[in-house]
Write an enzyme that holds these catalytic residues in place. Structure first.
Site, PDB file in Angstrom:
ATOM      1  N   GLU A  51       0.850  -1.199   0.000  1.00 28.18           N
ATOM      2  CA  GLU A  51       0.000   0.000   0.000  1.00 28.18           C
ATOM      3  C   GLU A  51       0.883   1.244   0.000  1.00 28.18           C
ATOM      4  O   GLU A  51       2.053   1.192   0.417  1.00 28.18           O
ATOM      5  CB  GLU A  51      -0.877  -0.036   1.269  1.00 28.18           C
ATOM      6  CG  GLU A  51      -1.820   1.146   1.399  1.00 28.18           C
ATOM      7  CD  GLU A  51      -2.890   0.948   2.475  1.00 28.18           C
ATOM      8  OE1 GLU A  51      -2.785  -0.009   3.266  1.00 28.18           O
ATOM      9  OE2 GLU A  51      -3.831   1.762   2.514  1.00 28.18           O
ATOM     10  N   GLU A  85     -12.548  -2.525   2.345  1.00 26.83           N
ATOM     11  CA  GLU A  85     -13.098  -2.226   3.685  1.00 26.83           C
ATOM     12  C   GLU A  85     -14.199  -1.169   3.590  1.00 26.83           C
ATOM     13  O   GLU A  85     -14.176  -0.150   4.282  1.00 26.83           O
ATOM     14  CB  GLU A  85     -11.984  -1.803   4.655  1.00 26.83           C
ATOM     15  CG  GLU A  85     -10.983  -2.921   4.880  1.00 26.83           C
ATOM     16  CD  GLU A  85     -10.085  -2.752   6.111  1.00 26.83           C
ATOM     17  OE1 GLU A  85     -10.067  -1.670   6.716  1.00 26.83           O
ATOM     18  OE2 GLU A  85      -9.414  -3.744   6.472  1.00 26.83           O
ATOM     19  N   GLU A  93      -5.906  -9.338   3.468  1.00 28.00           N
ATOM     20  CA  GLU A  93      -5.102  -8.668   4.502  1.00 28.00           C
ATOM     21  C   GLU A  93      -5.099  -9.571   5.724  1.00 28.00           C
ATOM     22  O   GLU A  93      -6.159  -9.864   6.292  1.00 28.00           O
ATOM     23  CB  GLU A  93      -5.675  -7.294   4.855  1.00 28.00           C
ATOM     24  CG  GLU A  93      -5.477  -6.280   3.750  1.00 28.00           C
ATOM     25  CD  GLU A  93      -5.893  -4.863   4.126  1.00 28.00           C
ATOM     26  OE1 GLU A  93      -5.734  -4.476   5.309  1.00 28.00           O
ATOM     27  OE2 GLU A  93      -6.370  -4.150   3.227  1.00 28.00           O
ATOM     28  N   GLN A 121       2.159  -6.126   5.442  1.00 32.01           N
ATOM     29  CA  GLN A 121       2.347  -5.772   4.056  1.00 32.01           C
ATOM     30  C   GLN A 121       3.772  -6.145   3.671  1.00 32.01           C
ATOM     31  O   GLN A 121       4.608  -6.360   4.541  1.00 32.01           O
ATOM     32  CB  GLN A 121       2.082  -4.294   3.863  1.00 32.01           C
ATOM     33  CG  GLN A 121       0.636  -3.877   4.189  1.00 32.01           C
ATOM     34  CD  GLN A 121       0.333  -2.446   3.766  1.00 32.01           C
ATOM     35  OE1 GLN A 121       1.132  -1.755   3.170  1.00 32.01           O
ATOM     36  NE2 GLN A 121      -0.870  -2.001   4.124  1.00 32.01           N
TER      37      GLN A 121
HETATM   38  O1  AHR Z   1      -2.889  -2.710   6.235  1.00 30.63           O
HETATM   39  C1  AHR Z   1      -3.205  -1.512   6.891  1.00 30.63           C
HETATM   40  C2  AHR Z   1      -4.674  -1.148   6.786  1.00 30.63           C
HETATM   41  O2  AHR Z   1      -5.427  -2.098   7.472  1.00 30.63           O
HETATM   42  C3  AHR Z   1      -5.264  -1.153   5.395  1.00 30.63           C
HETATM   43  O3  AHR Z   1      -5.057   0.032   4.726  1.00 30.63           O
HETATM   44  C4  AHR Z   1      -6.717  -1.358   5.660  1.00 30.63           C
HETATM   45  O4  AHR Z   1      -7.382  -1.996   4.588  1.00 30.63           O
HETATM   46  C5  AHR Z   1      -6.750  -2.140   6.953  1.00 30.63           C
HETATM   47  O5  AHR Z   1      -7.611  -1.598   7.876  1.00 30.63           O
END
Ligand code: AHR
Length: 505
Positions: free
Chosen positions: A25, A173, A306, A355
């Site tokens: 991200e 989300e 995620e 991530q």
């Molecule tokens: O990974 C960090 C954040 O966690 C992401 O941007 C979001 O989708 C989730 O709440």
């Protein structure tokens, strides 16, 4: 002695390589610094992508990459990230740390990164603050080969041929940062937005991912599916409107507010963390049971796009950057989770750890020109043999439950087993105990193991790599086993991950 029994005759499903996927991200130092340093950087790069990081990710066999968010996706306007870099908009990344986003990494750079990695592409579109036209034009820009305003603009920007877009997420989300919607409202928006995610190249259909639930929000899963499956539907020959439904689950040992330290924890927090990681199995089963009501043939994949550990940021770092260290505890969380995904490969078709670099449970950390591989990296590397293999029936006889608190008990040992196309049997085994070694036997239905190689990752529960000591924890060959009477005998040390590749020569 515990006995891992493998029935190599019983195949239970295909392990999609995408289960070993990753997520990057525009957050903290994940994209900028971690992956992309620009063509003029002193850090060795190819077209701006860090060479050391790309090489390590290829060696780990990264199958798919999700981008650009996360919460960032529903604020991202893709046209800000194309064209000459000097004229791209500079703006504040309001969601993550309030830093300047100069849009120097955009669509062209993402597809260049995936080309260098040799992985599939997963782009997440903007429903929260974007229009249907914007989303539809992005897909046209990326995938259309004919004459059209978007395809022509792509060509003007230096890329003649369309790219291959494998997965497209319609929002992220949307129950929270992606617009605070209700399931029915989002379900209707999903129906509308996905209509304009056109399939310009029928030989490479784009798989559409619908935003699924957070943790145990079964109400969301039910509401979204009910809306998506409600009449009017396109003809049955077109299949369902969605190819995948996402699920997000983070492990916070001390809860969402007080997440706990990444490196400083005791035995009871160790077991609590692992028990919380194990909980994802219940989430998969219960969300999948709801999916079964609409999709009994399991055509729609569960996309756990995620997952991972979310701890307090490293002291002294920007709280909005989510930079955290990574210990043997993260390695075991990864090992447990990947074993669970393998075992539920009938429904789980993709999973992306959050991530990839410098953010949350990363496989790589960077500091200027330096790079280190985390314990989680080594687990992904050791588990890579499962990609594209067939899950096998396996069971640990003589296993037991361990833990320091009654509500956070975990199995002592945890495994998954697969068979690759060439007949190699892949075993990944975790010893979840902080203190107790596990004498073990691996036995087979008929196979006589004559060709065995193995690797191990082990260390104290808080062991981790630093830029001064980057190889403190690493995968090494494991040779302390004996093959006797058709079985493999060894001791799995406390707090370890072991992988075996086994063949009958
Ligand atoms: O990974 C960090 C954040 O966690 C992401 O941007 C979001 O989708 C989730 O709440």
């Amino acid at each position: 002695m515990a006995k891992l029994m493998i029935n190599e005759k019983r195949k239970k499903g295909h392990i999609n390589p995408e289960i070993y996927g990753h997520f990057a991200e525009h957050l903290g130092r994940c994209i900028y610094e971690g992956l992309y340093v620009g063509e003029h950087s002193d850090i060795p790069n190819v077209n701006g992508m860090r060479k050391d990081v790309v090489d390590a990710l290829k060696e780990m066999k990264i199958p798919v990459l999700r981008w650009p968010g996360g919460c960032f996706a529903d604020e991202y306007h893709w046209k800000d990230g194309i064209g000459p870099k000097e004229t791209r908009k500079r703006m504040i990344n309001t969601h993550w740390g309030g830093v300047i986003e100069d849009n120097s990494f955009g669509t062209h750079e993402f597809f260049e990164l995936c080309r260098q990695l040799g992985c599939k592409t997963y782009v997440n579109g903007n429903v929260g603050s974007g229009t249907v036209q914007e989303m539809s034009e992005w897909v046209e820009y990326i995938t259309f080969n004919g004459v059209s305003p978007m395809a022509d603009e792509r060509r003007q920007n230096g890329h003649d041929a369309p790219w291959q877009l494998d997965y497209f997420g319609v929002g992220n989300e949307n129950w929270g940062c992606g617009g605070n919607m209700t399931p029915e409202y989002y379900g209707n928006l999903y129906r509308r937005y996905q209509t304009y995610v056109r399939q310009y190249d029928p030989s490479h259909p784009i798989r559409k991912i619908c935003c699924g639930a957070n943790v145990a929000d079964y109400f969301w899963t039910k509401g979204v599916l009910k809306t998506c499956f409600q009449a009017p539907q396109p003809g049955p020959e077109n299949g369902p409107l969605l190819d995948g439904l996402s699920l997000h689950y983070y492990v916070h040992p001390e809860g969402w507010q007080q997440k706990g330290s990444a490196t400083d924890f005791d035995d009871s927090v160790w077991y609590k963390t692992l028990a919380k990681a194990k909980y994802i199995e219940e989430l998969i089963l219960r969300h999948s049971a709801i999916m079964d009501e609409y999709d009994p043939e399991k055509k729609i994949g569960m996309i756990v796009d995620e997952w991972g550990c979310w701890f307090n940021v490293e002291p002294g770092t920007n709280p909005g950057f989510l930079y955290q260290q990574n210990t043997m505890r993260d390695a075991l969380v990864a090992g447990i989770s990947l074993n669970i995904f393998n075992k539920h490969c009938d429904r789980v078709k993709m999973a992306c750890i959050a991530q990839m670099v410098n953010v949350l449970q990363s496989v790589i950390l960077t500091e200027g020109p330096k790079m280190l591989l985390t314990p989680t990296y080594h687990v992904f590397h050791m588990y890579r043999h499962h990609q594209d293999a067939e899950l096998l029936d396996s069971y640990i006889d003589g296993n037991k439950i361990i833990g320091t608190q009654e509500e956070y008990q975990v199995p002592f040992l945890d495994e998954s087993v697969s068979v690759s196309r060439d007949g190699t049997i892949n075993v990944t085994l975790n010893n979840l105990s902080v203190t107790e070694d596990a004498p073990m036997e691996i036995s087979f239905a008929r196979l006589n193991p004559t060709d065995v190689t193995a690797a191990i990752l082990t260390g104290d529960m808080q062991a981790h790599n630093t830029f001064d000591s980057p190889e403190n924890v690493k995968e090494v060959p494991f040779t302390a086993y004996e093959v006797r009477d058709g079985s493999i005998f060894f001791t799995a040390p406390a707090c370890s991950v072991i992988s075996f590749c086994i063949k009958e020569a």
